[in-house]
Design an enzyme around this catalytic site. Sequence first.
Site, PDB file in Angstrom:
ATOM      1  N   TYR A  39      25.873  87.046   2.144  1.00 48.44           N
ATOM      2  CA  TYR A  39      25.256  88.321   1.777  1.00 48.44           C
ATOM      3  C   TYR A  39      25.989  88.834   0.543  1.00 48.44           C
ATOM      4  CZ  TYR A  39      23.159  92.962   2.651  1.00 48.44           C
ATOM      5  OH  TYR A  39      22.459  94.137   2.556  1.00 48.44           O
ATOM      6  N   LYS A  97      21.613  85.905   0.548  1.00 46.03           N
ATOM      7  CA  LYS A  97      20.818  87.115   0.380  1.00 46.03           C
ATOM      8  C   LYS A  97      21.304  87.756  -0.911  1.00 46.03           C
ATOM      9  CE  LYS A  97      19.528  91.610   2.297  1.00 46.03           C
ATOM     10  NZ  LYS A  97      19.661  92.568   3.410  1.00 46.03           N
TER      11      LYS A  97
END
Length: 304
Positions: A140, A168
């Site tokens: 992330y 992400k």
Amino acid sequence: MKPNPIFEGLYVPLVTPFTDDLSLAPDALARLADEALSAGASGLVALGTTAESASLTAEEKQTVVRICSAACRAHGAPLIVGVGTNDTATAVESLRELAATGVAAAALVPAPPYVRPGEAGTLAHFTALAEHGGMPLIVYDIPYRTGQTLSAGTIAALGRLPGIVGIKHATGGIDATTVELLDSPAPGFAVLGGDDVVLSPLVAAGAHGGIVASANVRTADYAELISLWHRGSAGPARRLGAELARLSAALFAEPNPTVIKGVLHAQGRIPSPAVRLPLLAAAPGSVRRAALLADSRERVGAPA
């Protein structure tokens, strides 16, 4: 060599519904999970930032994962679970515990927040997690929360680690690093958009899909947006992308997920718009503006 990315399409990081007294509302969560998958989401994310995971007890987290896992099993869809800490040893332990349950296809793990270990330290952190955590990882990358920027070179190095299956990408926009990342991602490494407002151009540029908080509402349209770009239907994709970008901007007018919860409550889908401190409920005006945009008919999936 890794296979083609397994995480493609739309992944919905679900909110955690509460009652007015701030108790967990498990039935409402189960409905949201089923609705998202029925409307075309490829999978779900449990315990992301949108879920207010930092304010949940250990027992509540287990309940959330159990409910989301049941929905994913019923639909034959993958579940991604958020695991975040800035201590590597603790993160490894949390990943091992999650891996032992067998419910998650991958863990969504941020760069170590707050401590800002540098890119070399971040790479060492994820190397340890990939080697010892026991399950696939999605990095992330969200520097405005973690304080740690990752270069294209560091992301490429992460993508070559056997245990890391995607990222992400939520860096606040599309820049030179984004372009380089999308030019030649490692085999089997999924690039998933995480900035809702720029989801459309990111997928147009080659992203495999997105982890999209805004897709708690109008799920089918966000799924269709990704599908349109992947099918090469540029004209319809641009039009739908512009429309959904306006919705995403309205949903993020106040701290996530306060406006999203306000809209879901206005739609009768959760029992309360309540959030836990330090978040405060969104202003009525913000909710009204977003609700008007969220009221447009969905193009695919569940009826509006």
